[in-house]
Scaffold this active site. Structure first.
Site, PDB file in Angstrom:
ATOM      1  N   CYS A  28      40.540  53.222  42.746  1.00  0.00           N
ATOM      2  CA  CYS A  28      41.993  53.010  42.751  1.00  0.00           C
ATOM      3  C   CYS A  28      42.622  53.139  44.130  1.00  0.00           C
ATOM      4  O   CYS A  28      43.618  52.469  44.418  1.00  0.00           O
ATOM      5  CB  CYS A  28      42.657  53.949  41.752  1.00  0.00           C
ATOM      6  SG  CYS A  28      42.259  53.494  40.052  1.00  0.00           S
ATOM      7  N   GLU A  31      46.931  56.338  36.540  1.00  0.00           N
ATOM      8  CA  GLU A  31      46.359  55.231  35.762  1.00  0.00           C
ATOM      9  C   GLU A  31      46.678  55.571  34.308  1.00  0.00           C
ATOM     10  O   GLU A  31      46.173  56.563  33.770  1.00  0.00           O
ATOM     11  CB  GLU A  31      44.858  55.105  36.002  1.00  0.00           C
ATOM     12  CG  GLU A  31      44.289  53.843  35.355  1.00  0.00           C
ATOM     13  CD  GLU A  31      42.840  53.556  35.755  1.00  0.00           C
ATOM     14  OE1 GLU A  31      42.347  54.141  36.729  1.00  0.00           O
ATOM     15  OE2 GLU A  31      42.211  52.749  35.054  1.00  0.00           O
ATOM     16  N   LYS A  38      43.866  49.255  38.322  1.00  0.00           N
ATOM     17  CA  LYS A  38      43.331  50.123  39.353  1.00  0.00           C
ATOM     18  C   LYS A  38      44.278  50.112  40.561  1.00  0.00           C
ATOM     19  O   LYS A  38      44.476  51.133  41.209  1.00  0.00           O
ATOM     20  CB  LYS A  38      41.926  49.683  39.775  1.00  0.00           C
ATOM     21  CG  LYS A  38      40.900  49.645  38.624  1.00  0.00           C
ATOM     22  CD  LYS A  38      40.692  50.987  37.972  1.00  0.00           C
ATOM     23  CE  LYS A  38      39.664  50.930  36.853  1.00  0.00           C
ATOM     24  NZ  LYS A  38      39.711  52.130  35.982  1.00  0.00           N
ATOM     25  N   GLN A  78      36.103  45.913  61.545  1.00  0.00           N
ATOM     26  CA  GLN A  78      36.685  44.639  62.005  1.00  0.00           C
ATOM     27  C   GLN A  78      38.118  44.837  62.500  1.00  0.00           C
ATOM     28  O   GLN A  78      39.027  44.089  62.136  1.00  0.00           O
ATOM     29  CB  GLN A  78      36.639  43.601  60.877  1.00  0.00           C
ATOM     30  CG  GLN A  78      35.223  43.332  60.362  1.00  0.00           C
ATOM     31  CD  GLN A  78      35.232  42.354  59.213  1.00  0.00           C
ATOM     32  OE1 GLN A  78      35.345  41.145  59.441  1.00  0.00           O
ATOM     33  NE2 GLN A  78      35.132  42.881  58.002  1.00  0.00           N
ATOM     34  N   ASP A  83      46.638  58.761  41.546  1.00  0.00           N
ATOM     35  CA  ASP A  83      45.890  59.197  40.342  1.00  0.00           C
ATOM     36  C   ASP A  83      45.274  60.592  40.404  1.00  0.00           C
ATOM     37  O   ASP A  83      44.160  60.802  39.904  1.00  0.00           O
ATOM     38  CB  ASP A  83      44.781  58.176  40.028  1.00  0.00           C
ATOM     39  CG  ASP A  83      45.307  56.786  39.759  1.00  0.00           C
ATOM     40  OD1 ASP A  83      46.536  56.598  39.858  1.00  0.00           O
ATOM     41  OD2 ASP A  83      44.506  55.880  39.468  1.00  0.00           O
ATOM     42  N   VAL A 123      42.487  59.736  44.366  1.00  0.00           N
ATOM     43  CA  VAL A 123      41.142  59.452  43.843  1.00  0.00           C
ATOM     44  C   VAL A 123      41.168  58.186  42.985  1.00  0.00           C
ATOM     45  O   VAL A 123      42.198  57.827  42.432  1.00  0.00           O
ATOM     46  CB  VAL A 123      40.635  60.645  43.005  1.00  0.00           C
ATOM     47  CG1 VAL A 123      40.497  61.877  43.866  1.00  0.00           C
ATOM     48  CG2 VAL A 123      41.514  60.940  41.795  1.00  0.00           C
ATOM     49  N   THR A 124      40.013  57.560  42.864  1.00  0.00           N
ATOM     50  CA  THR A 124      38.828  57.769  43.668  1.00  0.00           C
ATOM     51  C   THR A 124      38.863  56.782  44.844  1.00  0.00           C
ATOM     52  O   THR A 124      39.451  55.715  44.736  1.00  0.00           O
ATOM     53  CB  THR A 124      37.526  57.537  42.840  1.00  0.00           C
ATOM     54  OG1 THR A 124      37.502  56.206  42.340  1.00  0.00           O
ATOM     55  CG2 THR A 124      37.451  58.502  41.682  1.00  0.00           C
ATOM     56  N   LYS A 146      50.473  53.066  36.170  1.00  0.00           N
ATOM     57  CA  LYS A 146      49.916  51.737  36.472  1.00  0.00           C
ATOM     58  C   LYS A 146      48.793  51.414  35.490  1.00  0.00           C
ATOM     59  O   LYS A 146      47.896  52.229  35.279  1.00  0.00           O
ATOM     60  CB  LYS A 146      49.426  51.667  37.923  1.00  0.00           C
ATOM     61  CG  LYS A 146      48.345  52.666  38.283  1.00  0.00           C
ATOM     62  CD  LYS A 146      47.979  52.504  39.752  1.00  0.00           C
ATOM     63  CE  LYS A 146      46.897  53.424  40.202  1.00  0.00           C
ATOM     64  NZ  LYS A 146      45.637  53.374  39.454  1.00  0.00           N
TER      65      LYS A 146
END
Ligand code: C5J
Length: 227
Positions: free
Chosen positions: A163, A73, A133, A203, A25, A158-159, A130
Site C-alpha cells: 500500500c 484499507e 491498495k 533512476q 494503513d 505499512v506495508t 480506501k
C-alpha cells in the site's frame, strides 16, 4: 523558505507551505495478531518497529500544524466496494469480510480496522478509508489535497511494497513530490522493503525520495534555530 532534507537520490527540498504527512494503513488488521496480515500467514511483529518512528513523524508535523492524513484499507460492510477478484482471493474463512479475531476482516468500523492506539488520529487530521491498495483509488483524496494546496507528501506506514509503494506511485503520477521515511515503513518481508526503497529512488528518483528520520528531524530543528 524550503528546508533541505538529506535524502536519496539527492536532498529533498521541503516546502513547509505545501507539505503533508501521509500515514498508510497503520491499522490493527495489519499489525496485530488475528488481523488480515496474520491470517495471510505473515509474522506481524515485523511491522512493530514502524510504530515509534511514525509517532516521531506525527510529533514533527503536529508541532508545526502541518497537515496529516491517515489511511485505512477498509471496505463497506456490504462489500459493494470490494470486487470479486479481491474478495475471493485466499482460502475461504480467511477472506476480506470474513469473521476474524478482531471482527470482520478489513471492514470499516470493526475493531481490527482501527488505527493502532499509539498513532490514533487527532482532531483536524484527515482519515481516508480506501478500498484499494493505493490511496487515490475511489477516495476523492486528490481533489482534497489540491484544495489544500498540497504538492509534497511525506510517506510512512505499512506495508512498504504494497500500500505504501502503490500510493507513492499513484501520487507521483499525479504530480506530487514524494519522500518516504525509511524507519517509518515496514514490510512482512525485509527484502521487499529494501527492494521497494531502491525502486523508488533509482533512476534519479523515478518514484520519489527516501530519507532517514534523524535527517528530517535535524533539518527541521535547524529551521527553527534559523527562524
Ligand atoms: C496489504 C497494505 N499488504 N496496507 N495492504 O494488503 O499494504
Amino acid at each position: 523558505m524550503a528546508i533541505s532534507v538529506p535524502a536519496r537520490p539527492y536532498d529533498f527540498s521541503l516546502d513547509p507551505r505545501s507539505v503533508a504527512l501521509v500515514v498508510i494503513d497503520m491499522q490493527r488488521d495489519f499489525i496485530e495478531p488475528g488481523g488480515f496480515g496474520a491470517v495471510l500467514g505473515n509474522d506481524v511483529s515485523r511491522l512493530l518497529p514502524a510504530i515509534p518512528a511514525v509517532a516521531r513523524l506525527l510529533e514533527l508535523f503536529r508541532a508545526r500544524g502541518w497537515p496529516v492524513i491517515h489511511t485505512r484499507e477498509a471496505h463497506r460492510p456490504d462489500l459493494s466496494d470490494c470486487p470479486p477478484a479481491k474478495r475471493l482471493r485466499g482460502a475461504p474463512g480467511l477472506r476480506i469480510g470474513d469473521d476474524g479475531a478482531m471482527g470482520r476482516i478489513l471492514i470499516a468500523g470493526e475493531p481490527g480496522n482501527q488505527i493502532v492506539p499509539e498513532l490514533a488520529p487527532v482532531k483536524g487530521e484527515i482519515e481516508i478509508d480506501k478500498p484499494g491498495k493505493g490511496m487515490f483509488w475511489a477516495t476523492g483524496l486528490h481533489e482534497r489535497l489540491q484544495e489544500m494546496g498540497i504538492t509534497q507528501l511525506v510517506f510512512a506506514g505499512v506495508t512498504t511494497e504494497v500500500c505504501v509503494q502503490t500510493s507513492m506511485r499513484e501520487a507521483n503520477d499525479r504530480g506530487y513530490e514524494c519522500l518516504l521515511i525509511e524507519e517509518a515503513t515496514e514490510s512482512y518481508f525485509p527484502e521487499f522493503k529494501a527492494a521497494a526503497i531502491e525502486m523508488i529512488v533509482a533512476q534519479g528518483g523515478i518514484v520519489g525520495w527516501a530519507a532517514g528520520i534523524a535527517g528530517l528531524e535535524q533539518a527541521l530543528s535547524e529551521e527553527v534555530a534559523h527562524a
